[in-house]
Design a protein around this motif. Structure first.
Motif, mmCIF file in Angstrom:
data_model
loop_
_atom_site.group_PDB
_atom_site.id
_atom_site.type_symbol
_atom_site.label_atom_id
_atom_site.label_comp_id
_atom_site.label_asym_id
_atom_site.label_seq_id
_atom_site.Cartn_x
_atom_site.Cartn_y
_atom_site.Cartn_z
ATOM 1 N N VAL A 190 37.280 47.939 47.628
ATOM 2 C CA VAL A 190 36.873 47.235 48.851
ATOM 3 C C VAL A 190 35.741 47.963 49.554
ATOM 4 C CG1 VAL A 190 37.658 46.497 51.130
ATOM 5 C CG2 VAL A 190 39.128 46.151 49.136
ATOM 6 N N ASP A 191 35.779 49.306 49.552
ATOM 7 C CA ASP A 191 34.752 50.048 50.278
ATOM 8 C C ASP A 191 33.396 50.010 49.581
ATOM 9 O OD1 ASP A 191 35.339 51.644 48.116
ATOM 10 O OD2 ASP A 191 35.807 53.445 49.276
ATOM 11 N N GLN A 192 33.349 49.457 48.377
ATOM 12 C CA GLN A 192 32.086 49.341 47.656
ATOM 13 C C GLN A 192 31.557 47.906 47.620
ATOM 14 O OE1 GLN A 192 32.340 51.206 43.763
ATOM 15 N NE2 GLN A 192 33.580 52.900 44.580
ATOM 16 N N ARG A 193 32.260 46.995 48.257
ATOM 17 C CA ARG A 193 31.830 45.597 48.232
ATOM 18 C C ARG A 193 30.718 45.366 49.254
ATOM 19 N NH1 ARG A 193 37.714 42.449 47.938
ATOM 20 N NH2 ARG A 193 38.563 43.676 46.194
ATOM 21 N N TYR A 226 28.116 31.667 46.922
ATOM 22 C CA TYR A 226 29.009 32.822 46.750
ATOM 23 C C TYR A 226 28.797 33.489 45.405
ATOM 24 C CZ TYR A 226 33.513 35.373 46.565
ATOM 25 O OH TYR A 226 34.498 36.338 46.475
ATOM 26 N N ASN A 227 28.585 34.799 45.443
ATOM 27 C CA ASN A 227 28.589 35.615 44.229
ATOM 28 C C ASN A 227 29.993 36.203 44.078
ATOM 29 O OD1 ASN A 227 25.798 35.171 43.963
ATOM 30 N ND2 ASN A 227 25.340 36.930 45.262
ATOM 31 N N TRP A 228 30.749 35.686 43.128
ATOM 32 C CA TRP A 228 32.156 36.084 43.032
ATOM 33 C C TRP A 228 32.305 37.583 42.781
ATOM 34 C CZ3 TRP A 228 34.143 38.466 38.772
ATOM 35 C CH2 TRP A 228 33.457 38.334 37.558
ATOM 36 N N GLU A 229 31.311 38.198 42.154
ATOM 37 C CA GLU A 229 31.387 39.632 41.873
ATOM 38 C C GLU A 229 31.445 40.465 43.148
ATOM 39 O OE1 GLU A 229 28.598 37.679 38.777
ATOM 40 O OE2 GLU A 229 29.030 37.549 40.944
ATOM 41 N N ASP A 230 30.936 39.896 44.271
ATOM 42 C CA ASP A 230 30.970 40.629 45.544
ATOM 43 C C ASP A 230 32.394 40.854 46.038
ATOM 44 O OD1 ASP A 230 28.216 40.544 45.524
ATOM 45 O OD2 ASP A 230 28.052 38.944 47.016
ATOM 46 N N GLY A 231 33.335 40.012 45.607
ATOM 47 C CA GLY A 231 34.690 40.057 46.141
ATOM 48 C C GLY A 231 35.701 40.698 45.231
ATOM 49 N N ASP A 250 26.532 30.381 33.622
ATOM 50 C CA ASP A 250 26.744 31.754 33.170
ATOM 51 C C ASP A 250 27.707 32.486 34.094
ATOM 52 O OD1 ASP A 250 26.084 33.919 31.324
ATOM 53 O OD2 ASP A 250 25.120 34.853 33.053
ATOM 54 N N ALA A 251 27.485 32.414 35.406
ATOM 55 C CA ALA A 251 28.394 33.057 36.358
ATOM 56 C C ALA A 251 29.775 32.425 36.294
ATOM 57 C CB ALA A 251 27.836 32.951 37.773
ATOM 58 N N ALA A 252 29.834 31.120 36.060
ATOM 59 C CA ALA A 252 31.118 30.422 35.995
ATOM 60 C C ALA A 252 31.937 30.873 34.793
ATOM 61 C CB ALA A 252 30.891 28.915 35.953
ATOM 62 N N ARG A 253 31.299 30.967 33.638
ATOM 63 C CA ARG A 253 32.074 31.370 32.451
ATOM 64 C C ARG A 253 32.486 32.840 32.543
ATOM 65 N NH1 ARG A 253 29.139 34.544 27.901
ATOM 66 N NH2 ARG A 253 26.997 34.539 28.639
ATOM 67 N N PHE A 281 38.304 40.391 51.358
ATOM 68 C CA PHE A 281 39.266 39.533 50.654
ATOM 69 C C PHE A 281 38.483 38.770 49.596
ATOM 70 C CE2 PHE A 281 41.807 35.777 49.908
ATOM 71 C CZ PHE A 281 43.126 36.157 50.111
ATOM 72 N N GLY A 282 38.962 38.841 48.338
ATOM 73 C CA GLY A 282 38.267 38.166 47.239
ATOM 74 C C GLY A 282 39.229 37.604 46.222
#
Length: 514
Positions: A86-89, A77-82, A133-136, A105-106
């Protein structure tokens, strides 16, 4: 009739239950999110798309903390996607469950849902396809007040105040080959340590859980915990455990004995963690987070129960339909968690809605309680307090528990299984709650309990969960076919309590102080 005696004293305790012991789990899996907690257009949906009928049942169930977004899902999962409009995710293929994830839903929606459900959020970070890096960055997005890229992005997305998430999981089941980019214990331990270090630099107040073994039957079990804790001991407060009880052999006696293996699992992980502490001459005691547990076996057997072809969105998968028999084994697991309140301070029933869940919904239709709903709700309601050490004298039996490991059949002897499995919790008001499972499927049980150190006790509530048909279920047309009823005949005489438990029954007796 079988007989059992119990002795306990208010001054002899195992430990205090932590509020987080009564947690649950929401994953982007099947209809847990879409069609479960979130269904815009449903007759009960609020302005944010949250099903209010589900929220009502969640409040009744009483979970205190909610793990999100996975599970296997989080390892890709790329958290930035959520987050963001919403219409740009982006829409993504999810390799955990071979579905299409719309990312409607994110993270922020989940935080709003937690507020509506009155539960604490528990977030997991991706240490499969991603790393520290993504976690921090996610910690900064969620918890930093402002003035930086990620915290200001949260504000731009419409959430001015930080979410202040305190509990974080360092990945999920990283010992399993089914996991995206699973790792050896050394590889995972190093990644988890570095992620933990950076996450805590962003927010020193957070608490962290490292991944333990994803099951007691894993070939690396034991060695995994030892190596992972060598890396994460100084960086995490928790080590995780996962267990799913099964009845593949359709042997009720063995199935009801299976929670005793859960006890063994906990004791073994405690011993390993304390061994790591001893090598370090450390007084720190690693706490356990049992962040996945439930009964689950029917929808694990065949691929078509786990995967629907064609990459659908929110398909109906892993929708285990729970029986009365399942509720009994589930109740035994509740007792196991309570009786390790000294070291198990966090636990998550997996999952919350539709997917191996206590709550079922029909998309566009009603929601109802499965059989396992009731033991959990009672544990959450009456299990807050000091768990007492209880000496139980009961007839016992020996059993053989089957636990599959891939294509192999593995069985474990379970010996000296007491027909009575019990936990006792003293509350701050001088009351006492008893959780009693009669594992004899044929005979009544007369239980005599000698309670010391309490004042005058009186029966507040006495409830039993049973059904003549152990295969009975709750469904849309009969949502209360299996439900608690009054347990009659409970007698309190000074410091002695007497009750008769019916065969194959889960019972809760709440005593108040006069």
């Amino acid at each position: 009739m079988r007989k059992a005696t119990v002795l306990m004293d208010r001054d002899f305790a195992i430990g205090q239950t932590d509020p987080r012991l009564f947690g649950a789990f929401v994953e982007h899996l099947g209809r847990c999110v879409y069609g479960g907690i979130y269904e815009p257009g449903h007759a009960t949906a609020d302005e944010k798309g949250f099903r209010r009928d589900v929220l009502d049942l969640v409040r009744e169930l009483g979970p205190t903390i909610m793990r999100y977004p996975g599970g296997n899902f989080v390892s890709g999962y790329n958290w930035e996607d959520g987050v963001g409009p919403v219409d740009q995710r982006p829409t993504r293929l999810d390799l955990a469950w071979f579905t299409t994830e719309p990312n409607t839903f994110g993270t922020n929606e989940f935080m709003d849902w937690c507020k509506a459900a009155e539960v604490e959020p528990m977030m997991a970070v991706n240490l499969g396809t991603r790393g520290g890096d993504a976690a921090r960055n996610l910690v900064e997005y969620c918890n930093h007040p402002g003035g930086t890229y990620w915290s200001d992005l949260r504000k731009q997305h419409g959430w001015e105040q930080p979410h202040a998430v305190k509990f974080w999981c360092l990945g999920n089941e990283m010992d399993g080959p089914w996991q995206m980019e699973y790792k050896t214990a050394t590889q995972y331990g190093m990644v988890a340590k570095e992620a933990a270090k950076m996450m805590r630099w962003i927010d020193p107040t957070i608490e962290l859980a490292a991944c333990g073994s994803s099951a007691r039957n894993m070939p690396t079990y034991g060695r995994w915990e030892d190596e992972v804790l060598e890396h994460t001991f100084d960086h995490a407060e928790f080590i995780s455990l996962h267990t799913y009880l099964n009845n593949y052999k359709e042997d009720t006696a063995s199935f009801l004995a299976s929670p005793d293996l859960m006890d063994n699992f906990i004791d073994e992980v405690v011993a390993i963690a304390d061994g790591v502490a001893a090598r370090r001459r450390s007084t720190k005691r690693m706490i356990l987070s049992f962040d996945e547990w439930n009964v689950w076996y029917r929808t694990r057997r065949k691929r078509q129960d786990r995967v629907k072809e064609g990459w659908p969105i929110a398909p109906p998968i892993l929708e285990e339909i729970y029986t009365m028999e399942d509720a009994l084994a589930f109740g035994g697991a509740c007792i196991s968690l309570l009786n390790h309140a000294d070291r198990v301070k966090s636990a998550c029933l997996a999952q919350l809605v539709n997917v191996i869940a206590p709550i079922m919904t029909e998309t566009g239709g009603p929601a109802w309680r499965q059989t396992i709903f009731h033991p959990f709700a009672q544990m959450s309601k009456f299990g807050r307090g000091k768990v007492l050490r209880a000496q139980v004298e009961s007839d016992s039996y020996d059993s053989e528990y089957y636990d599959p490991r891939g294509s192999q059949e593995v069985s474990y002897p379970v010996t000296n299984v007491a027909y009575l499995k019990l936990s006792a919790v003293a509350d701050e008001n001088g009351g006492l709650s008893l959780f009693l499972l009669n594992r004899d499927i044929a005979q009544d049980m007369e239980v005599s309990i000698d309670v010391r150190g309490f004042g005058r006790l009186a029966v507040g509530e006495a409830l039993e969960l049973r059904h003549d048909d152990l295969s009975a279920i709750n469904d849309k047309n009969a949502p209360d076919r299996v439900a608690p009823t009054a347990l009659s005949g409970v007698v309190v005489d000074g410091g002695r309590i007497r009750a008769t438990l019916k065969p194959a029954s889960w019972n809760v007796i709440h005593l108040t102080s006069n």
